[in-house]
Write an enzyme that holds these catalytic residues in place. Sequence first.
Site, PDB file in Angstrom:
ATOM      1  N   LYS A 135       1.019  -1.150  -0.310  1.00  0.00           N
ATOM      2  CA  LYS A 135       0.254  -0.706   0.344  1.00  0.00           C
ATOM      3  C   LYS A 135       0.630   0.921   0.263  1.00  0.00           C
ATOM      4  CE  LYS A 135      -3.510   2.463   2.378  1.00  0.00           C
ATOM      5  NZ  LYS A 135      -3.470   4.064   1.897  1.00  0.00           N
ATOM      6  N   PHE A 145      -2.235   0.198 -10.668  1.00  0.00           N
ATOM      7  CA  PHE A 145      -3.368  -0.797  -9.843  1.00  0.00           C
ATOM      8  C   PHE A 145      -4.562  -1.500  -9.946  1.00  0.00           C
ATOM      9  CE2 PHE A 145      -3.500   2.511  -6.450  1.00  0.00           C
ATOM     10  CZ  PHE A 145      -5.535   2.639  -6.925  1.00  0.00           C
ATOM     11  N   ARG A 189     -17.697   0.318  -2.631  1.00  0.00           N
ATOM     12  CA  ARG A 189     -16.739  -0.573  -0.988  1.00  0.00           C
ATOM     13  C   ARG A 189     -17.356  -2.329  -1.097  1.00  0.00           C
ATOM     14  NH1 ARG A 189     -14.052   1.486   2.243  1.00  0.00           N
ATOM     15  NH2 ARG A 189     -14.466   4.117   1.840  1.00  0.00           N
ATOM     16  N   LYS A 191      -7.259  -3.828   2.265  1.00  0.00           N
ATOM     17  CA  LYS A 191      -6.797  -2.980   2.848  1.00  0.00           C
ATOM     18  C   LYS A 191      -5.993  -3.422   4.445  1.00  0.00           C
ATOM     19  CE  LYS A 191      -7.696   0.706   4.293  1.00  0.00           C
ATOM     20  NZ  LYS A 191      -8.390   2.568   4.209  1.00  0.00           N
TER      21      LYS A 191
END
Length: 287
Positions: free
Chosen positions: A52, A124, A194, A200
């Site tokens: 990340k 990404f 979402r 994450k």
Amino acid sequence: MAQLLILFICIFLIITPLYVNSKLVPPELMLAKTTNLQSIQFSYRGYLVSEKLDGVRGFWNGKHLLTRTGKLIHAPAWFTHDFPTVPLEGELWIRRGQFDLVSGIIRKQTPVDAEWKKIKFMLFDAPESELIFSQRLNYIQTLISPLNIPWLKLIEHKSFTEFSQLKTYFESIVNQNGEGLMLNKADAYYQSGRTNNIQKLKPYLDEDAIVLSHLTGKGKFQNMMGALLVKNKQGIEFKIGTGFTTAQRQHPPKIGTIISYRHSGVTKTGLPRFPTFIRIRTDLEAL
């Protein structure tokens, strides 16, 4: 006549950016859910894993570079000149720990070439592709490889067959001051909003909140901000009193500003445990 021409050019230069901004549509991006090592240890298989990056999320719509909220990023013409004409998503990034520097650079209305030469657009995803994620990565690579643009790169992704491998990789990133990991379900299609298809993984929980007021400090923080009163997405109001530099206490985030904070879970009443200020969210204008 010459004066009228100059006046026309000036008006055109002023109006054109406003017109362009008014025509930009905020992208409908896929958003990650936050997880931890304990929660992911039995479901990590089938995910492709990347670091990340602590930069600013960018969306290339094929013509313009935008923030996640659809705000135009005034990149130099040379930076995006040879980009593919298809939508791509990535992180505007310099290196670990340089979020504030990147944020400051991309917020300038007039870009500075020397500053933008430090930035890479680390890709990404390809939001409009109808391929599954693993195929989208290959698709992006085939798009950008022939272009040979040094600042346009695909983020490296890994897969793990043992949980211990994932845990070791996560700990190595965190120990090198990285933010954590992103886990993308390899066989998932792109969907806005979402989703569990992207996770994450961080060493702590983080969320956003809006600043409601400044609370005056005491003792060594006398005549400075001692804490912020904030409200998070759940509507919970609470104080954040740690994580600030002296300069930030002297010039605290303005009321109405969106900030990020980290915490170690919540109490029975929903209050975050040990909330700590991280940064101002310059890429968000509302919760």
